[in-house]
Design a protein around this motif. Structure first.
Motif, mmCIF file in Angstrom:
data_model
loop_
_atom_site.group_PDB
_atom_site.id
_atom_site.type_symbol
_atom_site.label_atom_id
_atom_site.label_comp_id
_atom_site.label_asym_id
_atom_site.label_seq_id
_atom_site.Cartn_x
_atom_site.Cartn_y
_atom_site.Cartn_z
ATOM 1 N N ALA A 99 0.864 -1.192 0.000
ATOM 2 C CA ALA A 99 0.000 0.000 0.000
ATOM 3 C C ALA A 99 0.888 1.225 0.000
ATOM 4 O O ALA A 99 2.047 1.159 0.418
ATOM 5 C CB ALA A 99 -0.906 0.019 1.237
ATOM 6 N N PRO A 100 0.370 2.365 -0.462
ATOM 7 C CA PRO A 100 1.110 3.613 -0.264
ATOM 8 C C PRO A 100 1.337 3.822 1.230
ATOM 9 O O PRO A 100 0.416 3.664 2.035
ATOM 10 C CB PRO A 100 0.168 4.672 -0.844
ATOM 11 N N LEU A 101 2.555 4.152 1.631
ATOM 12 C CA LEU A 101 2.855 4.288 3.051
ATOM 13 C C LEU A 101 1.971 5.324 3.733
ATOM 14 O O LEU A 101 1.662 5.210 4.923
ATOM 15 C CB LEU A 101 4.328 4.649 3.234
ATOM 16 N N GLU A 102 1.553 6.319 2.983
ATOM 17 C CA GLU A 102 0.669 7.349 3.540
ATOM 18 C C GLU A 102 -0.645 6.758 4.028
ATOM 19 O O GLU A 102 -1.288 7.302 4.928
ATOM 20 C CB GLU A 102 0.401 8.417 2.468
ATOM 21 N N GLU A 107 -0.983 0.105 12.996
ATOM 22 C CA GLU A 107 -1.290 -1.259 13.435
ATOM 23 C C GLU A 107 -0.902 -2.274 12.370
ATOM 24 O O GLU A 107 -0.391 -3.359 12.675
ATOM 25 C CB GLU A 107 -2.788 -1.384 13.755
ATOM 26 N N GLU A 108 -1.140 -1.936 11.105
ATOM 27 C CA GLU A 108 -0.767 -2.849 10.021
ATOM 28 C C GLU A 108 0.748 -3.004 9.936
ATOM 29 O O GLU A 108 1.270 -4.094 9.719
ATOM 30 C CB GLU A 108 -1.320 -2.346 8.690
ATOM 31 N N ILE A 109 1.463 -1.917 10.105
ATOM 32 C CA ILE A 109 2.926 -1.990 10.124
ATOM 33 C C ILE A 109 3.382 -2.862 11.295
ATOM 34 O O ILE A 109 4.281 -3.711 11.147
ATOM 35 C CB ILE A 109 3.530 -0.585 10.228
ATOM 36 N N ARG A 110 2.744 -2.676 12.440
ATOM 37 C CA ARG A 110 3.102 -3.476 13.624
ATOM 38 C C ARG A 110 2.856 -4.965 13.357
ATOM 39 O O ARG A 110 3.672 -5.819 13.723
ATOM 40 C CB ARG A 110 2.284 -2.996 14.821
ATOM 41 N N GLN A 111 1.740 -5.300 12.717
ATOM 42 C CA GLN A 111 1.438 -6.693 12.407
ATOM 43 C C GLN A 111 2.481 -7.295 11.479
ATOM 44 O O GLN A 111 2.911 -8.435 11.641
ATOM 45 C CB GLN A 111 0.050 -6.800 11.767
ATOM 46 N N GLY A 112 2.888 -6.509 10.483
ATOM 47 C CA GLY A 112 3.910 -6.993 9.561
ATOM 48 C C GLY A 112 5.210 -7.316 10.262
ATOM 49 O O GLY A 112 5.846 -8.346 10.001
ATOM 50 N N PHE A 113 5.634 -6.453 11.158
ATOM 51 C CA PHE A 113 6.868 -6.707 11.897
ATOM 52 C C PHE A 113 6.705 -7.839 12.902
ATOM 53 O O PHE A 113 7.663 -8.569 13.177
ATOM 54 C CB PHE A 113 7.334 -5.423 12.587
ATOM 55 N N ASP A 153 5.495 -0.999 -1.561
ATOM 56 C CA ASP A 153 6.039 -2.196 -0.930
ATOM 57 C C ASP A 153 6.853 -1.839 0.309
ATOM 58 O O ASP A 153 7.602 -2.664 0.813
ATOM 59 C CB ASP A 153 6.943 -2.924 -1.936
ATOM 60 N N GLY A 154 6.710 -0.597 0.792
ATOM 61 C CA GLY A 154 7.600 -0.100 1.828
ATOM 62 C C GLY A 154 7.555 -0.884 3.121
ATOM 63 O O GLY A 154 8.592 -1.223 3.690
ATOM 64 N N MET A 155 6.346 -1.184 3.629
ATOM 65 C CA MET A 155 6.242 -1.892 4.898
ATOM 66 C C MET A 155 6.834 -3.284 4.797
ATOM 67 O O MET A 155 7.603 -3.721 5.657
ATOM 68 C CB MET A 155 4.778 -1.971 5.344
ATOM 69 N N SER A 156 6.495 -3.995 3.730
ATOM 70 C CA SER A 156 6.961 -5.368 3.581
ATOM 71 C C SER A 156 8.477 -5.433 3.472
ATOM 72 O O SER A 156 9.135 -6.241 4.145
ATOM 73 C CB SER A 156 6.320 -6.010 2.341
#
Length: 287
Positions: A99-102, A107-113, A153-156
């Motif tokens: 997703a666009p990082l904006e 919470e989604e970033i936290r789940q990915g990590f 693809d920034g978070m991933s």
């Protein structure tokens, strides 16, 4: 979470072995007479792979975000391999949230990590005692994009890059114990198809008119590319390359496991920033 499977040969653990690339790797190693343990998302996946491997693959349904569950599963596997220890750990962490990082929530970033980083670290640490016994090998499956993120693809790739950095640190710390650590990069992680397309579709549905004006066209191009990727499935040649890297005697600390990844990694090493930006644009499609 104890396993009743007893070791009768060299052993390997493959996380995410219930489907896609992990499944192909598990079957490839089973065909070479390895005893394979791993994780699956459901008992149906586990039963299917046990049958397909003629009993040489034993999977557990394990939530990698739960350190206690990981420890219990690893204890069962370690008991099963016994005094011989664990020969190979293949760590596949593939929580993708394109997703666009904006537009990505914290919470989604936290789940990915939680999955890609903390889950991956929990698996490695849980199996280190068994790996020390066998002077084993850790193969961390990664993506070339951790070196040069693509659009949306920034978070991933940030979580993949974190695991690459941890793998480098593990390599230095575990070398005295005779444990190899390898980062194996591929062009696209096998979960990218359906999982990533669904995530992008949800983002597309929830965008405001202004966000759709900014990101909509390129987002739809990415969805089309990912849908095509998902239809291809996990290439057998990539799984075979991972199997070879896992078992061959001398391996580099970093390796590309498909031709696309090798070419892209060469571009990252040799091209200018402007050329890399142009490459990212071509990969994402026209805005």
């Amino acid at each position: 979470m104890r396993t009743r499977f007893r070791k009768s040969g060299r052993s390997v653990v493959v996380t995410g072995a219930g489907k896609g690339l992990g499944r192909e790797i598990a079957l490839g190693l089973a065909a070479r007479r390895y005893i394979v343990f791993g994780t699956a998302n459901s008992m149906r996946e586990a039963d299917d792979l046990r049958t397909a491997s003629k009993g040489r693959v034993s999977l557990a349904v394990c939530n990698l975000k739960n350190a206690a569950t990981v420890s219990a599963w690893a204890a069962g596997v370690s008991e099963a391999v016994g005094a011989s220890g664990l020969d190979i750990l293949i760590n596949i962490t593939t929580h993708l949230s394109p997703a666009p990082l904006e537009l990505v929530s914290p919470e989604e970033i936290r789940q990915g990590f939680e999955v890609n980083v903390f889950g991956g670290l929990a698996v490695i640490n849980a199996f280190l005692p068994a790996l020390r016994i066998a002077h084993g090998r850790i193969v961390q499956i990664s993506s070339w994009a951790s070196e040069s993120p693509r659009y949306f693809d920034g978070m991933s790739v940030a979580s993949q890059a974190a695991m690459d950095a941890f793998a480098t640190a593990y390599r230095a710390e575990l070398r005295p114990f005779g444990i190899d650590v390898i980062v194996a990069s591929m062009s696209d992680l096998e979960a990218a198809g359906a999982q990533a397309t669904t995530a992008l579709a949800q983002i597309d549905h929830s965008m405001t008119p202004e966000q759709r004006r900014l990101y909509g066209a390129r987002l739809r191009v990415c969805m089309e590319k990912l849908a095509a990727l998902g239809a291809q499935g996990a290439p057998t040649s990539v799984a075979a390359r991972v199997v070879e890297l896992s078992i061959q005697r001398h391996v580099p600390p970093k390796a590309s496991i498909d031709e696309d990844a090798e070419q892209l990694m060469r571009c990252i090493r040799e091209q200018t920033d402007a050329e890399l930006n142009s490459l990212r644009t071509r990969l994402a499609g026209p805005p």
